[in-house]
Design an enzyme around this catalytic site. Structure first.
Site, mmCIF file in Angstrom:
data_model
loop_
_atom_site.group_PDB
_atom_site.id
_atom_site.type_symbol
_atom_site.label_atom_id
_atom_site.label_comp_id
_atom_site.label_asym_id
_atom_site.label_seq_id
_atom_site.Cartn_x
_atom_site.Cartn_y
_atom_site.Cartn_z
ATOM 1 N N THR A 44 0.846 -1.193 0.000
ATOM 2 C CA THR A 44 0.000 0.000 0.000
ATOM 3 C C THR A 44 0.885 1.247 0.000
ATOM 4 O O THR A 44 0.645 2.199 -0.741
ATOM 5 C CB THR A 44 -0.932 -0.018 1.233
ATOM 6 N N ASN A 73 -5.932 -9.676 -7.605
ATOM 7 C CA ASN A 73 -6.046 -10.323 -6.293
ATOM 8 C C ASN A 73 -7.365 -11.050 -6.087
ATOM 9 O O ASN A 73 -7.468 -11.911 -5.227
ATOM 10 C CB ASN A 73 -5.838 -9.284 -5.173
ATOM 11 N N GLN A 118 0.533 -9.970 -6.223
ATOM 12 C CA GLN A 118 0.015 -11.344 -6.318
ATOM 13 C C GLN A 118 0.814 -12.181 -7.320
ATOM 14 O O GLN A 118 0.512 -13.356 -7.521
ATOM 15 C CB GLN A 118 -1.463 -11.334 -6.713
ATOM 16 N N SER A 138 4.982 -7.270 -1.917
ATOM 17 C CA SER A 138 4.627 -7.259 -0.491
ATOM 18 C C SER A 138 5.054 -8.567 0.165
ATOM 19 O O SER A 138 4.881 -9.644 -0.417
ATOM 20 C CB SER A 138 3.110 -7.098 -0.361
ATOM 21 N N HIS A 174 3.893 -10.166 3.016
ATOM 22 C CA HIS A 174 2.970 -11.127 3.645
ATOM 23 C C HIS A 174 2.161 -11.955 2.645
ATOM 24 O O HIS A 174 1.411 -12.841 3.044
ATOM 25 C CB HIS A 174 2.062 -10.432 4.668
ATOM 26 N N THR A 224 13.446 3.906 10.628
ATOM 27 C CA THR A 224 14.359 2.774 10.867
ATOM 28 C C THR A 224 13.846 1.550 10.129
ATOM 29 O O THR A 224 12.661 1.230 10.185
ATOM 30 C CB THR A 224 14.470 2.506 12.382
ATOM 31 N N CYS A 278 -17.949 -5.147 0.923
ATOM 32 C CA CYS A 278 -19.374 -5.068 1.190
ATOM 33 C C CYS A 278 -19.747 -3.685 1.691
ATOM 34 O O CYS A 278 -19.264 -3.261 2.722
ATOM 35 C CB CYS A 278 -19.649 -6.079 2.296
#
Ligand code: PLP
Length: 373
Positions: free
Chosen positions: A71, A146, A176, A196, A198, A234, A317
């Protein structure tokens, strides 16, 4: 619980967690400090940078900025680059970290046009040609979607765009894609590429941005001057080291994993009944979107959770109406949007797990349909 929502996040691999622990305990030093151990840590970061840039097919470590997440990387590019009196093209299917920034810029008077998707969920060359003019100087199109796993032909899209304006700057959100299909930023021809941690079995809170030419970029965060002044703060040392290790594991096994994912994906595609398969067969096999028109995805999700399976729903939603930019652009109606679920695998997901998942899903949907009739 069997976790089948790996497009939303992934579990940190044990060998990656070991690295995280090491750089948060034995080697916890601030890389900017002047003693030897801190200098060692800063050298380790640079090794990680070298490794990751190589895996991305980039040339120099100057081309990689570590950030806190994708992001941040996406915001950094769009906020620095999309400017007044210039025209930008953004794919309508982008993740909110691109789309919302683009939309915000548009509502502030920037000239942003959204590229539509075809029925398979990709931006076609024809669509790009329809919108691309010599005054377009920024484009953002994601590599892999995604929600649907649709793969954009970035190399081809870059060629077409740069054929019309050779100075156009091309950003690609590769969150992705990296670690799941081979990525070579030079071959793709992109100017920016976002990744990214994660999404590929490193922890949350680390991302990176490939930057072909830093003249285009402006820091979002000012401070201690880390990351060559492009991203102060940092460094997330353990996260960066984990991103290196996790991406190595994923990139070393791309073909093998891809083939295994194809088997799981095909099993779902062929054996789930009463559904519309949204993801096209050329999509990334790690992710498959299915829709059960007339059903509500949340209900299916909760029923499946009770059976021990965690899956995602592709759409955000709002209070009354579910909205989904991807599915709307792909030409689907509200009934399909309301009933769309996303199943996403990890490389360690087994066929046995998927067989039992499909069996339960078919039962759950049957039970649901009988209730609502
Ligand atoms: N881009 C895409 C395509 C994503 O799937 C995601 C996460 O879902 C992001 C960006 C945002 O990633 P992060 O959580 O690292 O900010």
């Amino acid at each position: 619980m069997i976790f089948l929502d790996n497009a939303s996040t992934t579990k940190v691999l044990p060998e990656v967690q070991e690295i995280v622990n090491k750089f948060n305990t034995e080697l916890f030093y601030n890389p900017s400090a002047l003693y030897g151990d801190a200098f060692f840590v800063s050298k380790e970061i640079n090794k990680a940078r070298e490794n990751i840039i190589k895996r991305l097919g980039g040339r120099s470590t100057d081309n990689l900025i570590f950030t806190s997440c994708a992001t941040e990387s996406n915001n950094m590019v769009l906020k620095a680059f999309v400017k007044k009196n210039r025209k930008a093209l953004i794919s309508i299917g982008e993740h909110p970290s691109v789309y919302k920034v683009a939309f915000d810029l548009k509502s502030n008077g920037y000239d942003v046009e959204f590229l539509n998707l075809n029925h398979d969920g990709v931006v076609t060359v024809q669509e790009l040609k329809r919108c691309m003019t010599p005054d377009v100087d920024f484009i953002s199109i994601m590599h892999v979607n995604n929600e649907t796993g649709a793969i954009n032909d970035i190399e081809q899209l870059v060629k077409v765009a740069k054929g019309i304006n050779k100075k156009v700057v091309f950003h690609c959100d590769g969150v992705q894609a990296f670690g799941k299909i081979s990525v070579n930023v030079q071959k793709l021809g992109v100017d920016f590429y976002t990744i990214s941690g994660h999404k590929l079995h490193a922890p949350k809170g680390v991302g990176a941005l490939f930057v072909k030419d830093s003249k285009y970029i402006k820091p979002l965060l000012l401070g201690g001057g880390q990351e060559n002044d492009y991203r102060s703060g940092t460094e997330n040392v353990s996260g960066i080291m984990a991103l290196d290790q996790a991406s190595q594991i994923m990139c070393d096994n791309i073909d093998n994993n891809f083939n295994n994912m194809q088997v799981l994906n095909n099993y779902v595609r062929v054996n789930v009944v009463d559904c519309k398969v949204i993801s096209n067969s050329k999509s990334l096999p790690y992710t498959i979107m299915l829709a059960f028109p007339g059903c509500r995805a949340e209900t299916i999700l909760h029923m499946m959770e009770e059976k021990g399976f965690l899956i995602g729903n592709g759409s955000a939603c709002s209070s009354k109406k579910r909205e989904n930019r991807n599915l709307t652009a792909m030409g689907y109606d509200q009934k399909v949007i309301d009933g769309a679920i996303r199943i996403s695998f990890a490389h360690y997901t087994t066929l046995e797990e998927i067989k039992s998942f499909v069996e339960q899903l078919n039962l759950v949907v049957k039970e649901y349909i009988e209730k609502v009739r």
